[in-house]
Design a protein around this motif. Structure first.
Motif, mmCIF file in Angstrom:
data_model
loop_
_atom_site.group_PDB
_atom_site.id
_atom_site.type_symbol
_atom_site.label_atom_id
_atom_site.label_comp_id
_atom_site.label_asym_id
_atom_site.label_seq_id
_atom_site.Cartn_x
_atom_site.Cartn_y
_atom_site.Cartn_z
ATOM 1 N N ASP A 60 0.842 -1.215 0.000
ATOM 2 C CA ASP A 60 0.000 0.000 0.000
ATOM 3 C C ASP A 60 0.871 1.256 0.000
ATOM 4 O O ASP A 60 1.980 1.256 0.517
ATOM 5 C CB ASP A 60 -0.906 0.026 1.221
ATOM 6 C CG ASP A 60 -1.927 -1.100 1.210
ATOM 7 O OD1 ASP A 60 -2.268 -1.535 0.076
ATOM 8 O OD2 ASP A 60 -2.288 -1.591 2.275
ATOM 9 N N VAL A 61 0.358 2.285 -0.633
ATOM 10 C CA VAL A 61 1.046 3.583 -0.696
ATOM 11 C C VAL A 61 0.105 4.664 -0.149
ATOM 12 O O VAL A 61 -1.098 4.459 0.044
ATOM 13 C CB VAL A 61 1.484 3.910 -2.129
ATOM 14 C CG1 VAL A 61 2.488 2.897 -2.613
ATOM 15 C CG2 VAL A 61 0.286 3.979 -3.044
ATOM 16 N N ASN A 62 0.644 5.837 0.018
ATOM 17 C CA ASN A 62 -0.145 6.966 0.494
ATOM 18 C C ASN A 62 -1.131 7.377 -0.590
ATOM 19 O O ASN A 62 -0.738 7.641 -1.724
ATOM 20 C CB ASN A 62 0.804 8.127 0.830
ATOM 21 C CG ASN A 62 0.091 9.283 1.512
ATOM 22 O OD1 ASN A 62 -1.137 9.241 1.749
ATOM 23 N ND2 ASN A 62 0.855 10.335 1.821
ATOM 24 N N PRO A 63 -2.388 7.375 -0.266
ATOM 25 C CA PRO A 63 -3.384 7.708 -1.307
ATOM 26 C C PRO A 63 -3.258 9.123 -1.828
ATOM 27 O O PRO A 63 -3.762 9.441 -2.907
ATOM 28 C CB PRO A 63 -4.720 7.457 -0.608
ATOM 29 C CG PRO A 63 -4.431 7.463 0.852
ATOM 30 C CD PRO A 63 -3.035 7.050 1.026
#
Length: 263
Positions: A176-179
């Protein structure tokens, strides 16, 4: 061996026992032959058949040596046709029947001189008889007595070697990455991304090397070898017959008469 008149011819070369050329035969008698005068003999020389040692290659070999012949000739004991055992009376031209017979090579006058009481000096002569023997003449030669063979045979065998190799392994991970992270260069098109995966392969090459050496050394050794070979030699048996003063042997004194009769 007593040689005969039939075995000789006029013109044959005459040599002493040591190989000196004395001259040639120019006349043949019943018991003796004449050698022509030359450098060696200042006068004709008379020789008995009994004084011949051998006939080789058409040449006559006498029993006497060169020095003895020269001494007899220089002393003038035998006169014009003096021979090896012929008296002076044989060649002085006395005209008697005895001297004429002696001129043909007989030894009658020589015997008379030895028995003549009026002779002041004893008349002597020397007959040389060679006695032969065989001797060993040892020589050596190299021959092949054996051989050493070194045979090389090619043998094939399988050798197993463990070789460490590396290869890349793929792991896929989703995170996951920073949205709020903005997308840069988003094209929104279908796309395939290729990531190469690498690995090591083993290549085998062969090369020839020297594994060991085989050294052959030859040493020379010396050993004794026994050689048995029969050798011949001549034995001398001296016998006298007829009107002989005394028994004779090889060990003669200087005062003895060296007239030896051959049988």
């Amino acid at each position: 061996m007593l040689f005969q008149r039939s075995q000789l011819m006029e013109g044959m070369t005459v040599r002493s026992s040591d190989g000196e050329k004395l001259g040639r035969v120019f006349s043949l008698g019943d018991d003796s032959f004449h050698i022509e005068k030359g450098l060696f003999f200042p006068k004709d020389y008379l020789v008995r058949y009994a004084d011949i040692s051998d006939i080789r290659n058409g040449e006559i070999i006498l029993l006497h040596g060169r020095d003895n012949l020269r001494r007899l000739s220089s002393e003038g004991k035998y006169g014009t046709t003096a021979g090896l055992g012929t008296s002076t009376a044989a060649t002085t031209g006395l005209g008697t029947s005895t001297a004429a017979t002696a001129g043909l090579g007989t030894s009658t006058a020589a015997a008379d001189l030895r028995t003549d009481a009026s002779t002041t000096a004893r008349h002597t002569e020397e007959v040389t008889i060679p006695v032969h023997k065989e001797e060993l003449d040892i020589t050596k030669r190299e021959v092949q007595s054996g051989e050493v063979r070194v045979h090389k045979e090619v043998v094939q065998e399988v050798e197993t070697v463990k070789v460490p190799v590396r290869k890349e392994r793929v792991r896929v991970e989703r995170r996951d990455v920073n949205p709020d992270r903005p997308a840069m260069n988003a094209s929104f098109q279908d796309e395939t991304v290729v990531v190469p995966v690498r690995a090591e392969e083993v290549d085998v090459h062969k090369r020839a090397v020297v594994d060991e050496e085989v050294v052959i050394r030859k040493d020379s050794i010396e050993e004794e070898r026994r050689v048995d070979e029969p050798l011949r030699h001549e034995k001398v048996d001296i016998r006298t017959s007829g009107d002989a003063d005394e028994k004779r042997s090889l060990n003669l004194n200087p005062d003895d008469d060296p007239l030896l009769r051959r049988r």
